[in-house]
Motif scaffolding. Structure first.
Motif, PDB file in Angstrom:
ATOM      1  N   GLY A  49       3.256  13.641   8.485  1.00  0.00           N
ATOM      2  CA  GLY A  49       2.218  12.662   8.203  1.00  0.00           C
ATOM      3  C   GLY A  49       1.931  11.835   9.432  1.00  0.00           C
ATOM      4  N   LEU A  50       1.233  10.708   9.239  1.00  0.00           N
ATOM      5  CA  LEU A  50       0.882   9.814  10.338  1.00  0.00           C
ATOM      6  C   LEU A  50       1.207   8.379   9.981  1.00  0.00           C
ATOM      7  CD1 LEU A  50      -2.629  10.776  11.765  1.00  0.00           C
ATOM      8  CD2 LEU A  50      -0.435  10.823  12.942  1.00  0.00           C
ATOM      9  N   ALA A  51       1.901   7.703  10.892  1.00  0.00           N
ATOM     10  CA  ALA A  51       2.145   6.272  10.735  1.00  0.00           C
ATOM     11  C   ALA A  51       0.856   5.553  11.121  1.00  0.00           C
ATOM     12  CB  ALA A  51       3.289   5.820  11.631  1.00  0.00           C
ATOM     13  N   ARG A  52       0.395   4.649  10.283  1.00  0.00           N
ATOM     14  CA  ARG A  52      -0.837   3.901  10.554  1.00  0.00           C
ATOM     15  C   ARG A  52      -0.557   2.514  11.114  1.00  0.00           C
ATOM     16  NH1 ARG A  52      -4.667   7.321  11.519  1.00  0.00           N
ATOM     17  NH2 ARG A  52      -4.984   8.787   9.835  1.00  0.00           N
ATOM     18  N   ASN A  53       0.573   1.920  10.716  1.00  0.00           N
ATOM     19  CA  ASN A  53       1.000   0.680  11.358  1.00  0.00           C
ATOM     20  C   ASN A  53       2.501   0.545  11.234  1.00  0.00           C
ATOM     21  OD1 ASN A  53       1.641  -1.026   8.981  1.00  0.00           O
ATOM     22  ND2 ASN A  53      -0.572  -0.984   8.628  1.00  0.00           N
ATOM     23  N   ILE A  54       3.071  -0.224  12.152  1.00  0.00           N
ATOM     24  CA  ILE A  54       4.524  -0.367  12.224  1.00  0.00           C
ATOM     25  C   ILE A  54       4.853  -1.776  12.716  1.00  0.00           C
ATOM     26  CG2 ILE A  54       4.661   0.539  14.587  1.00  0.00           C
ATOM     27  CD1 ILE A  54       7.237   2.045  13.659  1.00  0.00           C
TER      28      ILE A  54
ATOM     29  N   TYR B 247       3.875   1.656   7.586  1.00  0.00           N
ATOM     30  CA  TYR B 247       2.940   2.198   6.613  1.00  0.00           C
ATOM     31  C   TYR B 247       2.498   3.543   7.159  1.00  0.00           C
ATOM     32  CZ  TYR B 247      -1.025   2.750   3.481  1.00  0.00           C
ATOM     33  OH  TYR B 247      -1.896   3.236   2.530  1.00  0.00           O
ATOM     34  N   PHE B 248       2.718   4.610   6.381  1.00  0.00           N
ATOM     35  CA  PHE B 248       2.319   5.937   6.834  1.00  0.00           C
ATOM     36  C   PHE B 248       1.609   6.690   5.734  1.00  0.00           C
ATOM     37  CE2 PHE B 248       6.753   6.256   5.511  1.00  0.00           C
ATOM     38  CZ  PHE B 248       6.776   7.381   4.691  1.00  0.00           C
ATOM     39  N   GLU B 249       0.833   7.694   6.147  1.00  0.00           N
ATOM     40  CA  GLU B 249       0.092   8.528   5.214  1.00  0.00           C
ATOM     41  C   GLU B 249       0.665   9.931   5.241  1.00  0.00           C
ATOM     42  OE1 GLU B 249      -3.857   8.048   6.776  1.00  0.00           O
ATOM     43  OE2 GLU B 249      -4.213   6.293   5.530  1.00  0.00           O
ATOM     44  N   ILE B 250       0.818  10.520   4.040  1.00  0.00           N
ATOM     45  CA  ILE B 250       1.448  11.826   3.904  1.00  0.00           C
ATOM     46  C   ILE B 250       0.894  12.501   2.647  1.00  0.00           C
ATOM     47  CG2 ILE B 250       3.455  11.032   2.596  1.00  0.00           C
ATOM     48  CD1 ILE B 250       5.069  12.712   4.830  1.00  0.00           C
ATOM     49  N   ASP B 251       1.023  13.812   2.546  1.00  0.00           N
ATOM     50  CA  ASP B 251       0.425  14.551   1.429  1.00  0.00           C
ATOM     51  C   ASP B 251       1.120  14.356   0.081  1.00  0.00           C
ATOM     52  OD1 ASP B 251      -1.543  15.599   3.063  1.00  0.00           O
ATOM     53  OD2 ASP B 251      -0.433  17.416   3.488  1.00  0.00           O
TER      54      ASP B 251
ATOM     55  N   LYS C  59      10.042  -0.589   3.822  1.00  0.00           N
ATOM     56  CA  LYS C  59      10.795  -1.590   4.568  1.00  0.00           C
ATOM     57  C   LYS C  59      11.989  -0.888   5.194  1.00  0.00           C
ATOM     58  CE  LYS C  59      13.806  -4.813   2.852  1.00  0.00           C
ATOM     59  NZ  LYS C  59      14.189  -5.894   1.948  1.00  0.00           N
ATOM     60  N   PHE C  60      12.205  -1.120   6.492  1.00  0.00           N
ATOM     61  CA  PHE C  60      13.335  -0.500   7.168  1.00  0.00           C
ATOM     62  C   PHE C  60      14.657  -1.047   6.639  1.00  0.00           C
ATOM     63  CE2 PHE C  60      10.361  -0.229  11.001  1.00  0.00           C
ATOM     64  CZ  PHE C  60      10.053   1.097  10.770  1.00  0.00           C
ATOM     65  N   ALA C  61      15.569  -0.136   6.301  1.00  0.00           N
ATOM     66  CA  ALA C  61      16.932  -0.518   5.937  1.00  0.00           C
ATOM     67  C   ALA C  61      17.834  -0.288   7.147  1.00  0.00           C
ATOM     68  CB  ALA C  61      17.421   0.290   4.749  1.00  0.00           C
ATOM     69  N   ASP C  62      17.526   0.758   7.928  1.00  0.00           N
ATOM     70  CA  ASP C  62      18.314   1.107   9.114  1.00  0.00           C
ATOM     71  C   ASP C  62      17.464   2.024   9.976  1.00  0.00           C
ATOM     72  OD1 ASP C  62      20.479   1.180  10.824  1.00  0.00           O
ATOM     73  OD2 ASP C  62      21.488   2.788   9.746  1.00  0.00           O
ATOM     74  N   SER C  63      17.685   1.983  11.293  1.00  0.00           N
ATOM     75  CA  SER C  63      16.964   2.888  12.183  1.00  0.00           C
ATOM     76  C   SER C  63      17.709   3.001  13.507  1.00  0.00           C
ATOM     77  CB  SER C  63      15.531   2.390  12.422  1.00  0.00           C
ATOM     78  OG  SER C  63      15.544   1.133  13.051  1.00  0.00           O
ATOM     79  N   PHE C  64      17.489   4.134  14.187  1.00  0.00           N
ATOM     80  CA  PHE C  64      18.056   4.327  15.506  1.00  0.00           C
ATOM     81  C   PHE C  64      17.208   5.336  16.263  1.00  0.00           C
ATOM     82  CE2 PHE C  64      20.084   7.422  12.764  1.00  0.00           C
ATOM     83  CZ  PHE C  64      20.057   8.585  13.502  1.00  0.00           C
TER      84      PHE C  64
END
Length: 106
Positions: free
Chosen positions: A22-27, A33-37, A82-87
């Motif tokens: 998909g595509l992230a539209r804002n971060i 916020y992303f769009e996906i099928d 909402k991010f819970a964790d990321s790396f």
């Protein structure tokens, strides 16, 4: 007054959830916020990767997020999480997992 706590940046970055793209539209620092099928369930945790280019090098931001909102428009699902964790990870180090959405619900 209700408002967002973090500044959001408009974007068009590739997003992967398992083998779905998909595509992230804002971060922002706290969410995306992303769009996906196809759409995960509201409230579920979703594991995904966002592809970024930093100083000419492709990196993946690997994330665990909680789905806060699911929109649908013209057959595409908009997902606010909402991010819970990321790396950050080198794309070559990410193992493709064929897991249905790589999600878990509570």
């Amino acid at each position: 007054m209700h408002g967002r706590r973090a500044v959001r940046f408009e974007t068009a970055l590739p997003v992967e959830i398992g083998n779905v793209h998909g595509l992230a539209r804002n971060i922002s620092a706290t969410g995306i916020y992303f769009e996906i099928d196809t759409a995960p369930a509201l409230g579920s945790h979703v594991y995904f990767a966002v592809e970024l280019t930093v100083r000419g090098e492709k990196l993946k931001l690997v994330c665990d997020g909680q789905v806060l909102r699911v929109d649908q428009k013209d057959g595409v699902h908009g997902i606010a999480a909402k991010f819970a964790d990321s790396f950050f990870s080198n794309p070559a180090e990410i193992v493709d997992a064929d897991a249905g959405w790589l999600t878990r619900t509570h």
